[in-house]
Design an enzyme around this catalytic site. Sequence first.
Site, short mmCIF file in Angstrom:
data_model
loop_
_atom_site.label_atom_id
_atom_site.label_comp_id
_atom_site.label_asym_id
_atom_site.label_seq_id
_atom_site.Cartn_x
_atom_site.Cartn_y
_atom_site.Cartn_z
N GLY A 46 0.84 -1.20 0.00
CA GLY A 46 0.00 0.00 0.00
C GLY A 46 0.87 1.24 0.00
O GLY A 46 2.02 1.21 0.46
N GLN A 51 2.98 10.09 1.19
CA GLN A 51 4.28 9.43 1.31
C GLN A 51 5.23 9.79 0.17
O GLN A 51 6.43 9.56 0.27
CB GLN A 51 4.12 7.90 1.36
CG GLN A 51 3.44 7.42 2.63
CD GLN A 51 3.31 5.91 2.62
OE1 GLN A 51 2.36 5.37 2.09
NE2 GLN A 51 4.29 5.22 3.19
N CYS A 95 5.62 -0.02 7.27
CA CYS A 95 5.29 1.13 6.45
C CYS A 95 6.51 1.48 5.60
O CYS A 95 7.63 1.48 6.11
CB CYS A 95 4.91 2.30 7.35
SG CYS A 95 4.45 3.79 6.45
N LEU A 96 6.27 1.80 4.34
CA LEU A 96 7.40 2.15 3.46
C LEU A 96 8.10 3.43 3.92
O LEU A 96 9.25 3.65 3.59
CB LEU A 96 6.93 2.29 2.01
CG LEU A 96 6.43 1.00 1.35
CD1 LEU A 96 5.90 1.28 -0.05
CD2 LEU A 96 7.55 -0.05 1.30
N HIS A 137 -4.73 1.58 7.36
CA HIS A 137 -3.37 2.13 7.49
C HIS A 137 -3.16 3.25 6.45
O HIS A 137 -2.64 4.32 6.78
CB HIS A 137 -2.37 0.99 7.30
CG HIS A 137 -0.93 1.38 7.25
ND1 HIS A 137 0.01 0.88 8.15
CD2 HIS A 137 -0.24 2.21 6.42
CE1 HIS A 137 1.20 1.41 7.86
NE2 HIS A 137 1.08 2.22 6.81
N GLU A 138 -3.59 3.00 5.21
CA GLU A 138 -3.38 3.99 4.14
C GLU A 138 -4.27 5.22 4.33
O GLU A 138 -3.82 6.35 4.12
CB GLU A 138 -3.62 3.37 2.76
CG GLU A 138 -2.71 2.19 2.41
CD GLU A 138 -1.24 2.45 2.66
OE1 GLU A 138 -0.78 3.60 2.53
OE2 GLU A 138 -0.52 1.49 3.01
N HIS A 141 -2.81 7.58 6.70
CA HIS A 141 -1.78 8.46 6.11
C HIS A 141 -2.41 9.77 5.60
O HIS A 141 -1.77 10.82 5.67
CB HIS A 141 -1.09 7.77 4.93
CG HIS A 141 0.07 6.90 5.31
ND1 HIS A 141 1.20 7.38 5.92
CD2 HIS A 141 0.30 5.58 5.11
CE1 HIS A 141 2.06 6.39 6.11
NE2 HIS A 141 1.53 5.27 5.62
NI NI Z 1 2.39 3.37 5.63
#
Ligand code: NI
Length: 173
Positions: A46, A51, A95-96, A137-138, A141
């Site tokens: 995701g 991000q 998380c990236l 989660h997304e 963000h």
């Molecule tokens: Ni994330």
Amino acid sequence: MSIRPILIHPDPRLKKVAAPIEGLTDQLKKLAEDMLETMYDAPGIGLAAPQIGVSQRLIVMDCVKDEDAAPEPMIMFNPEVIWESEARGVYDEGCLSIPDQYAEVERPAEVAVKWMDIEGAEREVKMDALWATCVQHEIDHLDGILFIDHLKPMKRQMITRKMQKLKREMARS
Ligand code: NI
């Protein structure tokens, strides 16, 4: 398509509330394709627009983990949780923007989500298991919330310090 650099926590751009998308443009569609490519390249399941430094309500996901299974890329503009189950589920989240750090987060086990797809059509679907965790989660963000914000302060500070160190090392090399 092109791969965009992913912001690493801590970064003030990851803490902003993203703006709703008013209308679909070719530029936004291109952005969504770039985000999918960036996510698959990372690799991740995701990615949210903040991000990559874009403060707009757009997320992409693909939670198919089996490499032999067909990919299920999803592009969601203005995604919103419209229902959540009372039952909770726990996943080891990552998380990236917080590379190599994982922690258990408890969230509603099932959610119904509404969004606008890349054709501009309203969509609604119920998700469970990993998909439910990932979409929550997304969407977090988009509201400037990271998975570590769901953890106890001590654990959050520990991870943040590790990321500060990582960023110093990245800046030097
Ligand atoms: Ni994330």
